[in-house]
Design an enzyme around this catalytic site. Sequence first.
Site, PDB file in Angstrom:
ATOM      1  N   GLU A  28     -78.236 -27.913  16.752  1.00  0.00           N
ATOM      2  CA  GLU A  28     -79.357 -28.118  15.850  1.00  0.00           C
ATOM      3  C   GLU A  28     -80.611 -28.410  16.667  1.00  0.00           C
ATOM      4  OE1 GLU A  28     -80.561 -30.806  11.964  1.00  0.00           O
ATOM      5  OE2 GLU A  28     -79.050 -31.593  13.345  1.00  0.00           O
TER       6      GLU A  28
ATOM      7  N   ARG B  67     -64.921 -27.554  25.166  1.00  0.00           N
ATOM      8  CA  ARG B  67     -64.144 -26.568  25.924  1.00  0.00           C
ATOM      9  C   ARG B  67     -64.781 -25.197  25.768  1.00  0.00           C
ATOM     10  NH1 ARG B  67     -60.486 -30.274  23.947  1.00  0.00           N
ATOM     11  NH2 ARG B  67     -59.140 -31.159  25.559  1.00  0.00           N
TER      12      ARG B  67
ATOM     13  N   GLU C 105     -70.574 -31.950  28.833  1.00  0.00           N
ATOM     14  CA  GLU C 105     -69.540 -31.577  29.799  1.00  0.00           C
ATOM     15  C   GLU C 105     -68.888 -30.291  29.310  1.00  0.00           C
ATOM     16  OE1 GLU C 105     -65.049 -33.012  30.955  1.00  0.00           O
ATOM     17  OE2 GLU C 105     -66.512 -34.581  30.474  1.00  0.00           O
TER      18      GLU C 105
ATOM     19  N   HIS D 291     -72.032 -30.388  15.257  1.00  0.00           N
ATOM     20  CA  HIS D 291     -73.003 -29.732  16.123  1.00  0.00           C
ATOM     21  C   HIS D 291     -73.544 -30.712  17.151  1.00  0.00           C
ATOM     22  CE1 HIS D 291     -75.456 -31.498  12.841  1.00  0.00           C
ATOM     23  NE2 HIS D 291     -76.302 -31.781  13.833  1.00  0.00           N
TER      24      HIS D 291
ATOM     25  N   ASN E  46     -60.671 -24.510  31.070  1.00  0.00           N
ATOM     26  CA  ASN E  46     -59.261 -24.596  31.446  1.00  0.00           C
ATOM     27  C   ASN E  46     -58.821 -23.210  31.892  1.00  0.00           C
ATOM     28  OD1 ASN E  46     -58.452 -27.415  30.666  1.00  0.00           O
ATOM     29  ND2 ASN E  46     -59.341 -26.713  28.747  1.00  0.00           N
TER      30      ASN E  46
END
Length: 127
Positions: free
Chosen positions: A122, A12, A56, A74, A60
């Site tokens: 990383e 998100r 992805e 990570h 929101n």
Amino acid sequence: MAESRYLHTMIRVGDLERSVKFYTDILGMKETRRRDVPEGKYTLAFVAFGDGPEVELTYNYGVGKYEMGTAFGHLAISVPDAYAACDAIRKAGGKVTREAGPVKHGTTVIAFVEDPDGYKIELIERK
């Protein structure tokens, strides 16, 4: 599950355009697709290297910041030269949080950078 494959990881983000810019302009990924869902009040943007797994990026509507929590670690990306990657990311305005160098108790060269929302990435040197 023999024909299964890893597709994507969802994170998100508080500002979709800022995040897409980081992953494409600074890390060199390509935006593969985008889907706006006004009835659900969210927009998805997918970024990837070539045809590999995607990240992805989920925005929101109206949420500008998320708490990181302690469970997520990570994302990891292989790079041919971690030192050069850190220099390029820094010059492009990215944040390097651990300079390139050997992993503790090993010889693999790694580095860490941070995306605009604070997610750690990383960089693992693979020549």
